[in-house]
Each structure stands twice: as C-alpha cells, then as structure tokens.
Design an enzyme around this catalytic site. Structure first.
Site, PDB file in Angstrom:
ATOM      1  N   ALA A  30      -3.096 -12.128 -11.873  1.00 26.15           N
ATOM      2  CA  ALA A  30      -3.124 -10.853 -11.124  1.00 26.15           C
ATOM      3  C   ALA A  30      -2.288  -9.647 -11.419  1.00 26.15           C
ATOM      4  O   ALA A  30      -1.927  -8.695 -10.870  1.00 26.15           O
ATOM      5  CB  ALA A  30      -4.193 -10.488 -10.326  1.00 26.15           C
ATOM      6  N   LEU A  31      -1.388 -10.392 -12.341  1.00 27.61           N
ATOM      7  CA  LEU A  31      -0.092  -9.522 -12.534  1.00 27.61           C
ATOM      8  C   LEU A  31      -0.681  -7.975 -13.068  1.00 27.61           C
ATOM      9  O   LEU A  31      -1.389  -7.463 -12.948  1.00 27.61           O
ATOM     10  CB  LEU A  31       0.824 -10.065 -13.942  1.00 27.61           C
ATOM     11  CG  LEU A  31       0.949 -11.805 -14.054  1.00 27.61           C
ATOM     12  CD1 LEU A  31       1.974 -12.026 -14.911  1.00 27.61           C
ATOM     13  CD2 LEU A  31       1.663 -11.966 -12.233  1.00 27.61           C
ATOM     14  N   HIS A  35       5.283  -6.942 -10.512  1.00 29.00           N
ATOM     15  CA  HIS A  35       5.214  -8.355 -10.876  1.00 29.00           C
ATOM     16  C   HIS A  35       6.265  -8.276 -12.367  1.00 29.00           C
ATOM     17  O   HIS A  35       7.727  -8.731 -12.345  1.00 29.00           O
ATOM     18  CB  HIS A  35       4.042  -9.091 -11.153  1.00 29.00           C
ATOM     19  CG  HIS A  35       3.676  -9.649 -10.183  1.00 29.00           C
ATOM     20  ND1 HIS A  35       1.988  -9.474  -9.956  1.00 29.00           N
ATOM     21  CD2 HIS A  35       3.692 -10.689  -9.517  1.00 29.00           C
ATOM     22  CE1 HIS A  35       1.349 -10.098  -9.043  1.00 29.00           C
ATOM     23  NE2 HIS A  35       2.274 -11.306  -8.881  1.00 29.00           N
ATOM     24  N   LYS A 148       7.907  -7.768  -0.613  1.00 21.46           N
ATOM     25  CA  LYS A 148       6.746  -7.014  -0.891  1.00 21.46           C
ATOM     26  C   LYS A 148       6.387  -8.167   0.706  1.00 21.46           C
ATOM     27  O   LYS A 148       5.359  -7.974   1.273  1.00 21.46           O
ATOM     28  CB  LYS A 148       5.689  -6.956  -1.675  1.00 21.46           C
ATOM     29  CG  LYS A 148       4.013  -7.018  -1.477  1.00 21.46           C
ATOM     30  CD  LYS A 148       3.747  -5.751  -1.095  1.00 21.46           C
ATOM     31  CE  LYS A 148       2.380  -5.827  -0.680  1.00 21.46           C
ATOM     32  NZ  LYS A 148       1.192  -7.006  -0.466  1.00 21.46           N
ATOM     33  N   VAL A 175       7.682  -2.640  -5.499  1.00 20.63           N
ATOM     34  CA  VAL A 175       7.164  -1.163  -6.408  1.00 20.63           C
ATOM     35  C   VAL A 175       5.596  -0.794  -5.378  1.00 20.63           C
ATOM     36  O   VAL A 175       4.869  -1.280  -5.104  1.00 20.63           O
ATOM     37  CB  VAL A 175       6.573  -2.085  -7.797  1.00 20.63           C
ATOM     38  CG1 VAL A 175       6.131  -1.042  -8.367  1.00 20.63           C
ATOM     39  CG2 VAL A 175       7.773  -2.116  -7.561  1.00 20.63           C
TER      40      VAL A 175
END
Ligand code: PAF
Length: 291
Positions: A30-31, A35, A148, A175
């Site tokens: 689920a990039l 990522h 994260k 990010v």
C-alpha cells in the site's frame, strides 16, 4: 529493472552475487509518497536497493485490520520501478513462516508495552520478529525506517544494539500532506469528514512543539497540544499524547524531545509524532504595582 522475488531461494540467488552496499526498505505494501521517500533515501545510501512487501499477520491483533489492510501489489511494483528499486521481495505467508507462526519471538521489553504496545498488545513482538527475520534473510548493510512509526524505529534500533546485529538503521523524517496530515497507508480508510478530523493530530503536535520552543516547558507544551487537539469537540478520540526524550524515556527539562500522539478517527487508529526542542522556561517578568 525491478526483479520480483517470491521465494527465499530466489532472494538468496539474487542477492548472492550482488556487489556493493545493499539497502533494504521493509514495507507492508500500500505504498504512498512517504514510502517513495524511504526508497529514495535507500538509493542515496547504497548501490543496490531491495524493498520487502509483506503484510505481517504477527503484528495484527484479533480485532485489527489484517483482512482489510490494503493489498495493492501491482501499484506497489510500479512505484518501486519508478523509484529505481532493484528487487522486491514479496513472499507469501507460508514462504516466510513455513512451519506456521514462529514459537521463538523478539519482544521489546517494557518499551514494547508502552504507547502503541499498550493499545496493541503483541504488536511490537510481531514487528520485531519479522524485522529480525527479514534482516537475516536479506543481510543488508543499511535498513531504512520512517520516523512516522517512531516507537517502531526506536525499538528496531534497540534490538540492533541489544542483540549485536551488524546493520545500520537509518531513520527518515515523516512526509506530510500540505495541510499537515502525516502520510499513512491507513489514510485511505478515511472519509472526507474523517480526514478533516484527522488533522487534529498534526495540529496538536504543531501547537505542542511551538509552545515548547517558546519556553513554556513540558507541561505548557502538553497543555497547548491538548487544547489544539480539542478532545470532545472534534471527530477524533485521543488515545495518548505524550512528551518524551528522543529515546522515549522521560521528557527532559530542556533540549531535544519527542511528542507523540495516537487517536481514533472513526474506525481508524492514526499515529503521528514530531521532534520538539524544549527551550529554557521563560519566567514572565512581574509588573510592579502601578507600573
Ligand atoms: O512499518 C511497517 O510497515 C511494518 O511494521 C514493517 C516494518 C514492514 C514490519 O512488518
């Protein structure tokens, strides 16, 4: 070209003859652009980049989202190709756990039972066990993890130190969307309304970090963060909001610290964290009577 490896034999055959420094980025697929940043950081640090994609059943509790966790292999491979990843190791559950789930596992001790570990019993045991397994299969020079998942990064660093693993662990800053939302594979569960509520997490952290930097001390920083979160007034339900030192120990009086938050937004549990600099507490100057 990105080679897709499904078995440990294919992995060993591919990695064996490779020259140069090897970086690994471990993912559950689920990039998203977060990522991609990890993959680019890997590219900068090594000659060969390998990504792993495996939704690890060991780190999901019985009532968690293992079954509905997004599985988007084709899109993930396209992202890996665009990021110049040399190989993707995407084993099946049977390939990674051939004898069934492992009996011997790695635990994170007390640190693994706090914060995320308190709300998700067994989570870090599942994470550390699969991370160690993948490190042993891939034997990278460097492994890249996102900040994260700050507690995960801290525990992986601790595991490497405590168990004398010969690998460098590199952390990469979170990010965010332009409005502050930290990128996460679970953001795709959020409705439009929930996405707006999800902004309370990053708003709380921004307010806390600003108060810390303005000399309001640890208590003042936490109070500002709680106010900005607005518990009870928004669609987000707080799990924890804490200030710690950078290794997740007690918060210092001044200097570098970390603020971490977890909250439920509808049926989705979100986490976020930021580095905080606690400036010396500024004592307000008393105004003399009549002054
Ligand atoms: O951060 C993740 O995606 C997972 O916890 C990891 C490190 C790939 C282990 O399954």
């Amino acid at each position: 070209m990105t080679t897709v490896l499904r078995t440990r034999a294919e992995l060993a055959a591919t990695l064996g003859p490779l020259p140069g420094r090897l970086a690994v980025v471990m993912t559950m697929g689920a990039l998203h652009p977060g990522h991609e940043t990890l993959l680019r950081a890997a590219r900068e640090r090594a000659d060969v980049v390998l990504a792993t994609i495996f939704v690890n059943p060991l780190q999901f509790g019985p009532n968690e989202d293992f079954d509905r966790y997004p599985r988007t292999l084709e899109a993930d491979l396209a992202i890996c190709r665009a990021a110049g990843v040399d190989a993707v190791f995407a084993p099946s559950r049977e390939e990674l756990y051939p004898g069934g789930e492992p009996i011997v596992r790695v635990t994170g001790g007390d640190l693994g039972e706090e914060l995320e570990g308190a709300s998700r019993p067994g989570f870090f045991t599942g994470v550390l066990t699969v991370v160690l397994k993948l490190l042993n299969l891939v034997r990278p020079d460097v492994a890249i993890f996102g900040e994260k998942d700050y507690q995960q990064l801290t525990l992986v660093r601790r595991m490497v130190r405590d168990l004398e693993l010969d690998v460098e662990i590199a952390g990469v800053p979170t990010v965010r969307e332009p409005d502050g939302l930290a990128l996460s594979s679970r953001n795709r569960y959020l409705s439009t309304e929930e996405r707006a509520s999800a902004l309370r997490l990053s708003a709380a952290l921004r307010a806390g970090a600003a108060a810390a930097g303005a000399g309001r001390g640890a208590d003042g920083a936490l109070a500002a963060a709680h106010r900005a979160f607005g518990e009870g007034t928004t669609g987000a339900k707080l799990d924890y909001l804490v200030l710690t030192d950078p290794e997740l120990g007690p918060a210092p009086v001044t200097g570098p610290a970390r603020m971490l938050v977890a909250a439920w937004v509808g049926g989705t549990r979100l986490i976020d964290n930021v580095p905080v600099e606690l400036a010396p507490v500024s004592v307000p100057v008393a105004t003399p009577p009549g002054g």
